[in-house]
Design an enzyme around this catalytic site. Sequence first.
Site, mmCIF file in Angstrom:
data_model
loop_
_atom_site.group_PDB
_atom_site.id
_atom_site.type_symbol
_atom_site.label_atom_id
_atom_site.label_comp_id
_atom_site.label_asym_id
_atom_site.label_seq_id
_atom_site.Cartn_x
_atom_site.Cartn_y
_atom_site.Cartn_z
ATOM 1 N N HIS A 65 0.837 -1.199 0.000
ATOM 2 C CA HIS A 65 0.000 0.000 0.000
ATOM 3 C C HIS A 65 0.868 1.244 0.000
ATOM 4 C CE1 HIS A 65 0.871 -0.951 4.221
ATOM 5 N NE2 HIS A 65 0.809 0.357 4.460
ATOM 6 N N CYS A 194 1.766 3.897 11.641
ATOM 7 C CA CYS A 194 2.707 3.361 10.662
ATOM 8 C C CYS A 194 3.033 4.466 9.660
ATOM 9 C CB CYS A 194 2.136 2.132 9.961
ATOM 10 S SG CYS A 194 0.664 2.439 8.955
#
Length: 676
Positions: A65, A194
């Site tokens: 991603h 993250c």
Amino acid sequence: MSELITAELVDLDLSAGSKEAAARSLAERMAGLGRVTDLDGFLADVAAREAQMPTGLDGGIGIPHCRSAHVTEPTLAFGRSAAGIDFGAADGPADLIFLIAAPAGGDADHLSILSTLARHLMDEEFTGALRRASDPAAAAALIRGDEPEAVTEAEAGAEAEAATEPAAKPETDAGPEAKPEPAPPFKIVAVTSCPTGIAHTYMAAEALAKAGKEAGVELVVETQGSAGFKRLDPEVVAAADGVIFAHDVEVRDKARFAGKPTVDVGVKAGVNRPAELIAEVREKAARGDVSAPAAAGSAPMDRDGEAGDGFGTRLRKWLMTGVSYMVPFVAAGGLLIALAFAIGGYGINKAPSVAEHFVWTESASWAALLFQIGSVAFGFLVPVLAGFIAYGMADRPGLVPGFVGGAIALTVNAGFLGGLIAGLIAGAVVMAVQRVRVAPALRGIMPVVVIPLISSAVVGFLMFLVVGKPIAALQKALTDWLSGLSGANAVILGVILGLMMTFDLGGPLNKVAYAFAVGGLANPNDGSLKVMAAVMAAGMVPPLAMAVATTVRGRLFTRTERENGKAAWVLGASFITEGAIPFAAADPLRVIPSAMAGGAVTGALSMAFGCTLRAPHGGVFVVPLIGQPLLYLVAVLAGTAVTAALVVLLKGLRKTAAPAVAAPEATAVAGEPAGV
């Protein structure tokens, strides 16, 4: 706005053999629907994100991603692989692959949907249903979370009856014989984050919440993701018995959690071993370990590694922490000294103290001022290196013994190597002292008095009487060896330094070579000045070569890469090797070997030409301070030409093979070379 995922974005028979090919196959579906505008540019962004941290998760899941300017709207593509694809998970290949594409300015609503998906991935029923799905449309609906068919009236009645059952027995708990209330549950607050804030952030949150429920603790999570974050209620934080940080970017407003038992790990640890983290924070609370977390704004590299990290990985992180804090002192002190030499000549180091003698109208006085300021800044190199290596190992309690050990290394002439050893010793001593159980009455003075006192005494003893002198002898031998380098030996060293500078483009190996060169400037001689020149020359090559390659053969690069190539001119000229990272992330097997070849050529030529450099940074802007400046530029140009030529050649060979992509049934395999 389009749906996040449709049947056209689902491939239940994904035949790709590698993660790069899988990403390309799924990205092509996105591009076919107009949701990705530049396929190669988007894949480069995916590869750059993958380079930060593998996106494989336990349970057979891969979630490549990224956020990208080449994405028009938040989009998700799903592929199911019968053979499995390696995404770096500890338990093996992934058979469920989710490619998540978010635009650079994605809206909060769709990002919330993506976070919901991330949470669902922790549900075995959800992943099991995807493995059983036989129709792309059904799989897409399952991922979207479409409402199932309405339940029957009988089912609804049964559910309503079940929902009311707990309220049917109120009086049993209120009688005079009622049992005493159980002890309040252990309370934990957690923060997850993250780099992209899309997937791991929410998966870690879900895993921690699930593990907390199973362990019988109250656990509340603050997710600091792309859709923004809502701060935990201050009362909840105040009432918490422990804190868990599962993050790969710095926790925002971290000071809120100071003074509580804290477990600080990477975000993947929160996904893969949440029960262990909960047990660890409970154990710390039982011991009364209330060490404050690192101050807000500290670098992510200061955190301890995950439990799965080997000693080599942790050692690299500790050393990189020290080097990262040392570099600003290098830049400031080294450039001031270099400017002093440029203004006042190399004899300026013999000038008297400017505190006693300074003439405002004399350039020599200004040169002396610059030299003496730079010398003071340079004098901090070894103590700062040692102090922050210890800090990386043991947090703030490591600073005092680390700085003390680094200062002693200078006193006994152990130099740069002594600083490395002193930092490691200091960190190890503090970690050992922290393991000792102490009475509750002493815990308050441990970090302020006891740990600094004991650790400084131990480190001082070892550095003065045990390891300091042998390291000093080794440092002197290394200095003498560098001073005597000539001919073939110097060229070989230049090749090695050039390879180290270009292998990871600003990573740990690059920093080791750079720190080695800078350490020699503390006590400069002809050999150490040659090493500094070779290191800077080789570090300039990769970004300059990428700039040249994108200029002479632009059609081999994506539009994004061509834009990055324009910036690489300045980055390379300024000795910022990291300017080549976007190119290496997109095509590592072609760019990195090419960069290493050019770096080796430049390092060898710089040493062979006898070029010297007193400034630790600056690129072409400190050419006047370089010995043999014209030959130095020849060395840089030669390495740049070699790297650029190899990149153009290798990418040209790839483009020649590109027509093979035409066959639809071979899409995944044909796409492999471009994503390597």
